[in-house]
Design a protein around this motif. Structure first.
Motif, short mmCIF file in Angstrom:
data_model
loop_
_atom_site.label_atom_id
_atom_site.label_comp_id
_atom_site.label_asym_id
_atom_site.label_seq_id
_atom_site.Cartn_x
_atom_site.Cartn_y
_atom_site.Cartn_z
N UNK A 46 74.95 83.90 11.16
CA UNK A 46 74.00 82.85 11.53
C UNK A 46 72.60 83.42 11.69
N UNK A 47 72.49 84.59 12.32
CA UNK A 47 71.18 85.22 12.52
C UNK A 47 70.53 85.58 11.18
N UNK A 48 71.31 86.14 10.26
CA UNK A 48 70.78 86.51 8.94
C UNK A 48 70.31 85.26 8.18
N UNK A 49 71.11 84.19 8.21
CA UNK A 49 70.74 82.96 7.51
C UNK A 49 69.49 82.34 8.12
N UNK A 50 69.35 82.43 9.44
CA UNK A 50 68.17 81.85 10.10
C UNK A 50 66.91 82.64 9.80
N UNK A 51 67.03 83.96 9.69
CA UNK A 51 65.88 84.77 9.29
C UNK A 51 65.42 84.34 7.90
N UNK A 52 66.38 84.13 7.02
CA UNK A 52 66.06 83.69 5.65
C UNK A 52 65.36 82.34 5.66
N UNK A 53 65.86 81.40 6.49
CA UNK A 53 65.24 80.08 6.59
C UNK A 53 63.79 80.20 7.06
N UNK A 54 63.57 81.00 8.09
CA UNK A 54 62.22 81.16 8.64
C UNK A 54 61.26 81.72 7.59
N UNK A 55 61.71 82.70 6.83
CA UNK A 55 60.84 83.29 5.82
C UNK A 55 60.57 82.34 4.66
N UNK A 56 61.56 81.54 4.30
CA UNK A 56 61.35 80.57 3.22
C UNK A 56 60.34 79.52 3.64
N UNK A 57 60.49 78.99 4.87
CA UNK A 57 59.55 77.98 5.37
C UNK A 57 58.15 78.58 5.50
N UNK A 58 58.08 79.84 5.98
CA UNK A 58 56.78 80.51 6.10
C UNK A 58 56.13 80.69 4.73
N UNK A 59 56.92 81.09 3.74
CA UNK A 59 56.40 81.27 2.37
C UNK A 59 55.90 79.95 1.81
N UNK A 60 56.66 78.88 2.04
CA UNK A 60 56.24 77.56 1.56
C UNK A 60 54.93 77.14 2.22
N UNK A 61 54.83 77.38 3.54
CA UNK A 61 53.59 77.03 4.25
C UNK A 61 52.42 77.83 3.69
N UNK A 62 52.63 79.11 3.45
CA UNK A 62 51.56 79.98 2.95
C UNK A 62 51.11 79.53 1.55
N UNK A 63 52.07 79.26 0.69
CA UNK A 63 51.74 78.87 -0.69
C UNK A 63 51.04 77.51 -0.71
N UNK A 64 51.60 76.53 0.02
CA UNK A 64 51.02 75.19 0.00
C UNK A 64 49.65 75.14 0.68
N UNK A 65 49.39 76.06 1.63
CA UNK A 65 48.10 76.09 2.34
C UNK A 65 47.01 76.82 1.57
N UNK A 66 47.37 77.96 0.95
CA UNK A 66 46.35 78.81 0.33
C UNK A 66 46.40 78.82 -1.20
N UNK A 67 47.54 78.52 -1.78
CA UNK A 67 47.66 78.53 -3.24
C UNK A 67 48.37 77.27 -3.73
N UNK A 68 47.83 76.07 -3.42
CA UNK A 68 48.51 74.83 -3.81
C UNK A 68 48.65 74.68 -5.32
N UNK A 69 47.72 75.28 -6.08
CA UNK A 69 47.78 75.16 -7.53
C UNK A 69 49.02 75.84 -8.11
N UNK A 70 49.55 76.83 -7.41
CA UNK A 70 50.73 77.54 -7.91
C UNK A 70 51.97 76.65 -7.90
N UNK A 71 51.88 75.52 -7.16
CA UNK A 71 53.01 74.60 -7.14
C UNK A 71 53.19 73.87 -8.47
N UNK A 72 52.19 74.01 -9.35
CA UNK A 72 52.32 73.42 -10.67
C UNK A 72 53.40 74.15 -11.48
N UNK A 73 53.54 75.46 -11.23
CA UNK A 73 54.51 76.25 -11.98
C UNK A 73 55.91 75.96 -11.47
#
Length: 310
Positions: free
Chosen positions: A51-78
């Motif tokens: 559960x701890x390993x899966x939750x770390x993965x969830x946190x990093x995925x959500x953080x990556x999505x926030x980072x990409x959508x906030x600073x590199x929204x154009x990359x969502x075209x790919x």
């Protein structure tokens, strides 16, 4: 005003991310180290670690999505970037949710006391029950990935047809809706199971606590204190799980409003459960609490030693 709200939400989001990463990382490392030392690991520690390993993965995925959508929204075209982020989210969140559900089933079968024949049979076959739950979750995972992948193709085509910056920003808010709606449907199953298991467990603990208090005439012995603590832990777990479920509903709902502040608030709420529950687990588990105390003592010793040599 809007800028201040976004700054506050960003600070909360980052603090939750850091706390969740450290807390879940500590749980995973502490259990693995204990496993290596003892050459044995209990069923509940196996669930805690996974559960701890899966939750770390969830946190990093959500953080990556926030980072990409906030600073590199154009990359969502790919399509490549979108597929990586959202399918990874689906997989990690699925395991995180189902492992939390399996933990709730484990607690229910191990702690609850009922004379019902069905409950007694499930309690006797609890390992098989957990295995069946895991196999069911894997089947639902493949179905969920198929639905998410189909929705991603639809959204990518829409973005490429209207590839202006305003369209990209607006459509990126819709990504969570297309991603989380199938996840929301599939989360209904483990959430319902967890809700039933925890409500029955709370009822069992409360009833047993009343019996013990009546028999001991109100005095608090060790057994009574343990049951009160267990009841508190279960209630906190249930509250956080319900909050997590409602946050998914909020994200799906907020995507229709096309309001970045509401969407970001929903994202921050989304990681509250995997972030804060790790801290609750550490404080509520005597072995993890002792391991944390040892680590803090070691850190304090190293700090004092460094100060003496400086």
């Amino acid at each position: 005003m809007g800028v201040m709200i976004m700054i506050m939400l960003t600070i909360i989001f980052i603090m939750e991310f850091i706390a969740g990463s450290l807390g879940n990382g500590f749980i995973a490392v502490a259990n693995i180290v204990d496993w290596v030392k003892r050459r044995n690991i209990s069923s509940v520690d196996q669930i805690f670690t996974a559960l701890a390993v899966s939750r770390i993965s969830v946190l990093w995925v959500v953080f990556t999505d926030w980072w990409v959508s906030s600073f590199y929204p154009a990359s969502l075209v790919t399509g490549y970037m979108v597929r990586i982020i959202y399918i990874t989210w689906t997989v990690t969140n699925h395991f995180s949710t189902w492992l939390a559900t399996i933990l709730s089933i484990f607690y229910f079968l191990k702690i609850a006391v009922f004379s019902n024949s069905v409950f007694l049979y499930l309690k006797w076959k609890f390992r098989k029950v957990l295995s069946v739950a895991m196999l069911l979750s894997l089947f639902l995972l493949f179905l969920n990935i198929f639905m998410v992948n189909t929705n991603i193709d639809i959204v990518i085509k829409e973005i490429r047809r209207n590839a202006s910056y305003a369209s990209i920003t607006r459509t990126s808010l819709q990504f969570f809706k297309f991603l989380l709606f199938p996840s929301f449907v599939f989360i209904l199953i483990p959430f319902t199971v967890s809700l039933m298991a925890f409500l029955l467990l709370i009822f069992s603990l409360w009833r047993h606590l009343k019996i013990m208090q009546h028999n001991t005439k109100g005095s608090r012995d060790i057994s009574t204190t343990a049951h009160i603590k267990a009841l508190q832990m279960v209630v906190i777990f249930l509250i956080l799980y319900i909050f997590f479920f409602l946050s998914i509903v909020a994200v799906v709902w907020s995507s229709d409003l096309e309001n970045i502040q509401i969407t970001f608030f929903a994202k921050a709420a989304l990681i509250t459960f995997p972030a804060l529950h790790s801290c609750v687990q550490i404080l509520g588990n005597s072995k993890l609490r002792q391991a944390l105390h040892s680590v803090l003592q070691w850190v304090r010793f190293r700090s004092d030693k460094r100060l003496l040599h400086s």
